[in-house]
Write a protein that holds these residues in place. Structure first.
Motif, mmCIF file in Angstrom:
data_model
loop_
_atom_site.group_PDB
_atom_site.id
_atom_site.type_symbol
_atom_site.label_atom_id
_atom_site.label_comp_id
_atom_site.label_asym_id
_atom_site.label_seq_id
_atom_site.Cartn_x
_atom_site.Cartn_y
_atom_site.Cartn_z
ATOM 1 N N HIS A 24 41.176 47.096 48.303
ATOM 2 C CA HIS A 24 41.145 48.416 47.678
ATOM 3 C C HIS A 24 41.524 49.424 48.757
ATOM 4 O O HIS A 24 41.054 49.334 49.901
ATOM 5 C CB HIS A 24 39.771 48.699 47.076
ATOM 6 N N GLN A 64 45.112 48.311 46.120
ATOM 7 C CA GLN A 64 45.075 49.079 44.879
ATOM 8 C C GLN A 64 44.326 50.402 45.111
ATOM 9 O O GLN A 64 43.273 50.427 45.736
ATOM 10 C CB GLN A 64 44.386 48.271 43.795
ATOM 11 N N ARG A 65 44.905 51.474 44.600
ATOM 12 C CA ARG A 65 44.262 52.778 44.685
ATOM 13 C C ARG A 65 43.521 53.067 43.391
ATOM 14 O O ARG A 65 43.950 52.679 42.315
ATOM 15 C CB ARG A 65 45.301 53.877 44.931
ATOM 16 N N ASP A 66 42.414 53.775 43.514
ATOM 17 C CA ASP A 66 41.710 54.259 42.342
ATOM 18 C C ASP A 66 42.521 55.388 41.738
ATOM 19 O O ASP A 66 43.331 56.015 42.416
ATOM 20 C CB ASP A 66 40.314 54.787 42.711
#
Length: 94
Positions: free
Chosen positions: A46, A89-91
């Motif tokens: 993340h 992965q980005r929020d």
């Protein structure tokens, strides 16, 4: 093995298509590994836990290059020494 700009583009395009389709991070990583079995390392993370600057920022994720030529692998911004990637992965808030 160096990562060429075309290969980096292909990795980013595959990950981008999968994320856009709602694919989970672990499945994206698995698909990239299957498409590029010669890479020494394909890992997911993340983006919030990554301390280094991304090599590329894509919609929804960052791409980091990994140099695994020594005992420990490290994040690099040099495609000519890269042997793998981290797909972070980005929020939606990022």
């Amino acid at each position: 093995m160096a990562l060429t700009p075309e290969r980096i583009d292909a990795i980013a395009a595959l990950a981008g298509r999968l994320f856009a389709d709602g694919t989970r991070l672990d499945a994206v990583v698995r698909a990239v590994r299957e498409a590029h079995p010669d890479l020494s390392n394909v890992t997911g993370a993340h983006a919030a836990v990554m301390a280094e600057d991304a090599f590329r920022e894509e919609p929804g994720f960052n791409l980091y290059l990994v140099d695994g030529t020594n005992h420990c692998w490290l994040i690099t911004n040099k495609p000519e020494t890269a042997t793998g990637v981290v797909i972070a992965q980005r929020d939606e808030d990022d």
